[in-house]
Design an enzyme around this catalytic site. Structure first.
Site, PDB file in Angstrom:
ATOM      1  N   SER A  13      67.535  79.624  48.121  1.00 46.23           N
ATOM      2  CA  SER A  13      67.246  78.762  46.959  1.00 46.23           C
ATOM      3  C   SER A  13      66.028  77.878  47.234  1.00 46.23           C
ATOM      4  O   SER A  13      65.264  77.567  46.309  1.00 46.23           O
ATOM      5  CB  SER A  13      68.466  77.910  46.586  1.00 46.23           C
ATOM      6  OG  SER A  13      68.754  76.965  47.574  1.00 46.23           O
ATOM      7  N   ASN A  14      65.819  77.498  48.486  1.00 49.06           N
ATOM      8  CA  ASN A  14      64.597  76.738  48.805  1.00 49.06           C
ATOM      9  C   ASN A  14      63.360  77.620  48.693  1.00 49.06           C
ATOM     10  O   ASN A  14      62.314  77.166  48.215  1.00 49.06           O
ATOM     11  CB  ASN A  14      64.684  76.114  50.201  1.00 49.06           C
ATOM     12  CG  ASN A  14      65.493  74.838  50.195  1.00 49.06           C
ATOM     13  OD1 ASN A  14      65.014  73.802  49.753  1.00 49.06           O
ATOM     14  ND2 ASN A  14      66.729  74.924  50.652  1.00 49.06           N
ATOM     15  N   ASN A 103      60.443  72.542  58.743  1.00 43.70           N
ATOM     16  CA  ASN A 103      61.820  72.926  58.436  1.00 43.70           C
ATOM     17  C   ASN A 103      62.392  71.908  57.463  1.00 43.70           C
ATOM     18  O   ASN A 103      61.898  70.785  57.365  1.00 43.70           O
ATOM     19  CB  ASN A 103      62.649  72.922  59.727  1.00 43.70           C
ATOM     20  CG  ASN A 103      64.101  73.313  59.501  1.00 43.70           C
ATOM     21  OD1 ASN A 103      64.390  74.256  58.760  1.00 43.70           O
ATOM     22  ND2 ASN A 103      65.018  72.595  60.121  1.00 43.70           N
ATOM     23  N   HIS A 105      66.099  70.099  56.661  1.00 45.75           N
ATOM     24  CA  HIS A 105      67.424  69.913  57.262  1.00 45.75           C
ATOM     25  C   HIS A 105      68.273  69.048  56.338  1.00 45.75           C
ATOM     26  O   HIS A 105      67.797  68.026  55.838  1.00 45.75           O
ATOM     27  CB  HIS A 105      67.272  69.247  58.636  1.00 45.75           C
ATOM     28  CG  HIS A 105      68.579  69.031  59.316  1.00 45.75           C
ATOM     29  ND1 HIS A 105      69.286  70.060  59.920  1.00 45.75           N
ATOM     30  CD2 HIS A 105      69.336  67.915  59.471  1.00 45.75           C
ATOM     31  CE1 HIS A 105      70.405  69.577  60.417  1.00 45.75           C
ATOM     32  NE2 HIS A 105      70.470  68.283  60.154  1.00 45.75           N
ATOM     33  N   GLU A 170      66.630  68.946  47.957  1.00 46.05           N
ATOM     34  CA  GLU A 170      65.794  69.821  48.797  1.00 46.05           C
ATOM     35  C   GLU A 170      64.753  70.531  47.948  1.00 46.05           C
ATOM     36  O   GLU A 170      63.576  70.624  48.319  1.00 46.05           O
ATOM     37  CB  GLU A 170      66.664  70.863  49.512  1.00 46.05           C
ATOM     38  CG  GLU A 170      67.551  70.267  50.584  1.00 46.05           C
ATOM     39  CD  GLU A 170      68.330  71.328  51.348  1.00 46.05           C
ATOM     40  OE1 GLU A 170      68.263  72.520  50.985  1.00 46.05           O
ATOM     41  OE2 GLU A 170      69.004  70.961  52.307  1.00 46.05           O
TER      42      GLU A 170
HETATM   43  C1  GRF Z   1      69.585  74.326  53.183  1.00 43.47           C
HETATM   44  O1  GRF Z   1      70.664  73.462  53.001  1.00 43.47           O
HETATM   45  C2  GRF Z   1      68.686  73.813  54.260  1.00 43.47           C
HETATM   46  O2  GRF Z   1      68.683  72.428  54.358  1.00 43.47           O
HETATM   47  C3  GRF Z   1      69.261  74.413  55.497  1.00 43.47           C
HETATM   48  O3  GRF Z   1      69.719  75.677  55.105  1.00 43.47           O
HETATM   49  C4  GRF Z   1      70.039  75.674  53.715  1.00 43.47           C
HETATM   50  C5  GRF Z   1      69.300  76.814  53.081  1.00 43.47           C
HETATM   51  O4  GRF Z   1      69.681  77.052  51.744  1.00 43.47           O
HETATM   52  N1  GRF Z   1      68.264  74.442  56.541  1.00 43.47           N
HETATM   53  P1  GRF Z   1      68.892  78.148  50.887  1.00 43.47           P
HETATM   54  O5  GRF Z   1      69.010  79.476  51.630  1.00 43.47           O
HETATM   55  O6  GRF Z   1      67.474  77.719  50.771  1.00 43.47           O
HETATM   56  O7  GRF Z   1      69.605  78.209  49.585  1.00 43.47           O
END
Ligand code: GRF
Length: 176
Positions: A13-14, A103, A105, A170
């Site tokens: 999702s990020n 990164n 977090h 995020e």
């Molecule tokens: C996020 O919560 C990020 O903070 C952590 O891993 C998760 C990744 O989520 N490092 P996605 O795969 O981007 O949905």
């Protein structure tokens, strides 16, 4: 325009937030250590190159990282973005990309490095929680922070609600 690679292991999702944002760089490739990561579908739908590099196929961390490093060089990458990439990187790899790798977090670093951050925040009874974008250094979740997103923990929050509220933050701060 700077060339960006995004490293993923899961949902992505990020990655999607980065794809949808008006970045000043171009995402030229996505690397996953998991062949079935949904993030790979997101990349393909956006017309972005993908590479699956399965850590299980290599004898050790260094060998796995060396293959990723070569892929990043082949793509002429300037910036590496870790987005839910669930492998610890070797010191050599981190050194090679120091200052060029970030990164995200799910905690307000330096609090709650490592896993299960939402659960730990709830167990401690913290009022504030959030997420941190930081440079990647050899020490886990310890590099210089670039930005943070902050939220107030509600009395009704549980792990799932906190996780989804942090995810919203995020997706706002990572593209920034
Ligand atoms: C996020 O919560 C990020 O903070 C952590 O891993 C998760 C990744 O989520 N490092 P996605 O795969 O981007 O949905």
């Amino acid at each position: 325009m700077i060339k960006i690679a995004v490293l993923v292991s899961g949902n992505g999702s990020n990655l999607q937030a980065l794809i949808d944002a008006n970045l000043s760089g171009q995402i030229v490739g996505v690397i996953s250590n998991k062949p079935n990561a949904f993030a790979l579908e997101r990349a393909k739908n956006a017309g972005i190159n993908t590479a699956v590099i399965e850590h299980k196929q290599y004898p050790n961390r260094e060998a796995f990282d060396a293959v990723m490093h070569q892929q990043l060089l082949d793509w002429k990458i300037d910036l590496v973005i870790l987005a839910g990439f669930m492998r610890i990187l070797s010191a050599k790899f981190v050194q090679a990309w120091q200052g060029k790798m970030v990164n995200i977090h799910p905690s307000l670093l330096p609090y709650y490095k490592g896993m299960h951050t939402h659960e730990r925040v709830l167990n401690t009874g913290d009022v504030w929680h959030g997420c941190t974008v930081h440079y990647v250094t050899a020490e886990l979740d310890a590099g210089q922070a670039l930005t943070q997103g902050v939220l107030k923990v509600n009395l009704q929050d549980d792990v799932d609600s906190l996780a989804s509220r942090v995810h919203v933050l995020e997706h706002l701060i990572y593209p920034q």
